[in-house]
Enzyme design. Structure first.
Site, mmCIF file in Angstrom:
data_model
loop_
_atom_site.group_PDB
_atom_site.id
_atom_site.type_symbol
_atom_site.label_atom_id
_atom_site.label_comp_id
_atom_site.label_asym_id
_atom_site.label_seq_id
_atom_site.Cartn_x
_atom_site.Cartn_y
_atom_site.Cartn_z
ATOM 1 N N THR A 127 -4.036 -3.180 -5.241
ATOM 2 C CA THR A 127 -3.089 -2.268 -4.582
ATOM 3 C C THR A 127 -3.734 -1.523 -3.410
ATOM 4 O OG1 THR A 127 -3.703 -0.567 -6.175
ATOM 5 C CG2 THR A 127 -1.716 -1.842 -6.677
ATOM 6 N N GLY B 211 -4.204 -0.215 -0.079
ATOM 7 C CA GLY B 211 -3.369 -0.154 1.122
ATOM 8 C C GLY B 211 -1.866 -0.134 0.880
ATOM 9 N N THR B 212 -1.440 0.068 -0.366
ATOM 10 C CA THR B 212 0.014 0.102 -0.616
ATOM 11 C C THR B 212 0.666 1.283 0.122
ATOM 12 O OG1 THR B 212 -0.480 1.251 -2.678
ATOM 13 C CG2 THR B 212 0.156 -1.065 -2.865
ATOM 14 N N GLY B 213 -0.019 2.446 0.131
ATOM 15 C CA GLY B 213 0.553 3.633 0.790
ATOM 16 C C GLY B 213 0.673 3.429 2.296
ATOM 17 N N CYS B 214 -0.373 2.864 2.905
ATOM 18 C CA CYS B 214 -0.359 2.602 4.357
ATOM 19 C C CYS B 214 0.764 1.629 4.677
ATOM 20 C CB CYS B 214 -1.687 1.983 4.804
ATOM 21 S SG CYS B 214 -3.113 2.993 4.394
ATOM 22 N N LYS C 104 5.781 9.203 -3.949
ATOM 23 C CA LYS C 104 5.586 7.849 -4.461
ATOM 24 C C LYS C 104 5.061 7.889 -5.890
ATOM 25 C CE LYS C 104 2.811 7.383 -1.058
ATOM 26 N NZ LYS C 104 1.840 6.943 -0.033
HETATM 27 N N1 LIG Z 1 1.777 -1.794 -9.498
HETATM 28 C C1 LIG Z 1 2.819 -1.537 -8.694
HETATM 29 N N2 LIG Z 1 3.994 -2.197 -8.855
HETATM 30 C C2 LIG Z 1 5.051 -1.955 -8.051
HETATM 31 N N3 LIG Z 1 5.034 -1.060 -7.048
HETATM 32 C C3 LIG Z 1 3.898 -0.361 -6.839
HETATM 33 C C4 LIG Z 1 2.731 -0.561 -7.635
HETATM 34 N N4 LIG Z 1 1.755 0.281 -7.184
HETATM 35 C C5 LIG Z 1 2.279 0.960 -6.150
HETATM 36 N N5 LIG Z 1 3.580 0.582 -5.948
HETATM 37 C C6 LIG Z 1 4.483 1.091 -4.913
HETATM 38 O O1 LIG Z 1 3.765 1.053 -3.684
HETATM 39 C C7 LIG Z 1 4.110 2.157 -2.870
HETATM 40 C C8 LIG Z 1 2.868 2.978 -2.542
HETATM 41 O O2 LIG Z 1 2.644 3.848 -3.620
HETATM 42 P P1 LIG Z 1 1.280 4.438 -4.114
HETATM 43 O O3 LIG Z 1 1.644 5.519 -5.086
HETATM 44 O O4 LIG Z 1 0.394 3.319 -4.583
HETATM 45 O O5 LIG Z 1 0.720 5.027 -2.745
HETATM 46 P P2 LIG Z 1 -0.708 5.513 -2.360
HETATM 47 O O6 LIG Z 1 -1.428 6.035 -3.550
HETATM 48 O O7 LIG Z 1 -0.530 6.407 -1.198
HETATM 49 O O8 LIG Z 1 -1.382 4.166 -1.874
HETATM 50 P P3 LIG Z 1 -2.927 3.937 -1.522
HETATM 51 O O9 LIG Z 1 -3.468 3.310 -2.781
HETATM 52 O O10 LIG Z 1 -2.869 2.981 -0.397
HETATM 53 O O11 LIG Z 1 -3.557 5.250 -1.180
HETATM 54 C C9 LIG Z 1 5.174 2.924 -3.643
HETATM 55 O O12 LIG Z 1 6.470 2.480 -3.271
HETATM 56 C C10 LIG Z 1 4.871 2.558 -5.093
HETATM 57 O O13 LIG Z 1 5.965 2.730 -5.937
HETATM 58 C C1 LIG Z 2 -8.511 4.036 6.927
HETATM 59 C C2 LIG Z 2 -7.811 4.269 5.643
HETATM 60 N N1 LIG Z 2 -6.623 4.916 5.648
HETATM 61 C C3 LIG Z 2 -5.953 5.129 4.491
HETATM 62 C C4 LIG Z 2 -6.474 4.706 3.286
HETATM 63 C C5 LIG Z 2 -5.722 5.013 1.998
HETATM 64 O O1 LIG Z 2 -5.628 3.978 1.155
HETATM 65 C C6 LIG Z 2 -7.729 4.042 3.314
HETATM 66 N N2 LIG Z 2 -8.316 3.576 2.176
HETATM 67 N N3 LIG Z 2 -8.354 3.837 4.501
#
Ligand SMILES: Nc1ncnc2c1ncn2[C@@H]1O[C@H](COP(=O)(O)OP(=O)(O)OP(=O)(O)O)[C@@H](O)[C@H]1O
Ligand SMILES: Cc1ncc(CO)c(N)n1
Length: 259
Positions: free
Chosen positions: A204, A206-209, A173
């Site tokens: 943002t 929780g975007t990854g979850c 990502k």
């Molecule tokens: N500002 C943004 N605009 C558009 N898409 C985004 C943005 N930030 C994240 N994304 C998208 O959201 C999804 C999650 O990506 P990200 O790299 O933020 O994951 P992460 O770091 O695992 O998330 P978390 O912050 O929950 O740990 C991906 O598809 C990424 O491209």
């Molecule tokens: C419980 C939990 N899982 C995943 C993430 C990653 O964003 C978080 N902040 N908290």
């Protein structure tokens, strides 16, 4: 009704972890179930405490789910410790569900460790091999490949390196890249970019979850891996565009926008 199980940590503020997953699964009109690996005390400003579940109790929860309502897809997020990872791997091998998506959660958006350092190898060797799709962000991909990632070319090199030990779909990502939010899918030697303009929204959490549970929901609904990722990316983009602004730090996404 398709059934999706999330195995992850709880976020009491509702933006990430189990809570984000269940909201996402419901927004995809699937039936959501949860096996909780850890409780976290966190909010939009940071993580203030972690209480792990015992490995035996994780197994107990998995037995209850798998012997009664067998899921069509499984998303795995925060797994916390070696014992919990081993318990999850053992039960997944026993029940052998399809469509396992692993988000190798290591550090929260706010920079706190959610996986013990000594657990990374166990995650790599015992759990990741069971996944159909893994979704590392840039810093998680750096740990998996062993070098720094600063560009799209680096992402490609990282995916190639990770693919030497893991033969499923690798989605790196790019949400934390400076410019666009482009994600790279690598499978069977081939690459595909999911391209998206970066949305100017710092909320943002929780975007990854959300992305990984959306992929699991789409797989449960019968979409291919590529379609599932594209649909999930569209879902995230839509949720970010709603500009929900909750809390004093990096706020959560709006999961209600399609309902
Ligand atoms: N500002 C943004 N605009 C558009 N898409 C985004 C943005 N930030 C994240 N994304 C998208 O959201 C999804 C999650 O990506 P990200 O790299 O933020 O994951 P992460 O770091 O695992 O998330 P978390 O912050 O929950 O740990 C991906 O598809 C990424 O491209
Ligand atoms: C419980 C939990 N899982 C995943 C993430 C990653 O964003 C978080 N902040 N908290």
């Amino acid at each position: 009704m398709k059934k999706v199980l999330t195995i992850a940590g709880s976020d009491c503020s509702g933006g990430a972890g189990i809570q984000a997953d269940l909201k996402t699964i419901m927004a995809h009109k699937c039936y959501g179930m949860s096996v909780i690996t850890a409780l976290t005390a966190q909010n939009t400003t940071g993580v203030y405490g972690i209480e792990n579940c015992s490995a035996d109790f994780v197994k107990n929860q998995m037995d209850c789910v798998f012997t009664d309502i067998f899921p069509d897809a499984v998303k795995i997020g925060m797994v916390s410790s070696i014992e919990i990872i081993k318990a999850i791997a053992e039960k997944l091998r026993e029940y052998n569900p399809k469509n396992i998506v692993i988000d190798p959660v290591m550090v929260s958006t706010s920079g706190n460790k959610l996986l013990k350092d000594d657990a990374i190898n166990t995650l790599l060797n015992k759990l990741i091999p069971l996944a159909a799709v893994i979704t590392p962000n840039l810093s998680e991909a750096e740990i998996l490949c062993g070098f720094e990632i600063n560009s799209k070319e680096d992402m490609h090199r990282a995916a190639r390196k990770i693919s030497k030990n893991y033969h499923g779909h690798i989605l790196i990502k790019g949400g934390h890249l400076e410019e666009d939010a482009n994600d790279l899918l690598f499978f069977d030697g081939k690459i595909h970019w999911f391209e998206e303009k970066k949305i100017n929204n710092s909320n943002t959490h929780g975007t990854g979850c959300t992305l990984s549970s959306a992929i699991a929901s789409n797989l449960a609904l019968g979409y291919s891996v590529r379609e599932s990722i594209q649909n999930s990316k569209d879902y995230i983009t839509g949720a970010l565009k709603e500009n929900l602004n909750l809390g004093r730090g990096n706020g959560p996404l709006d999961h209600c926008y399609r309902m």
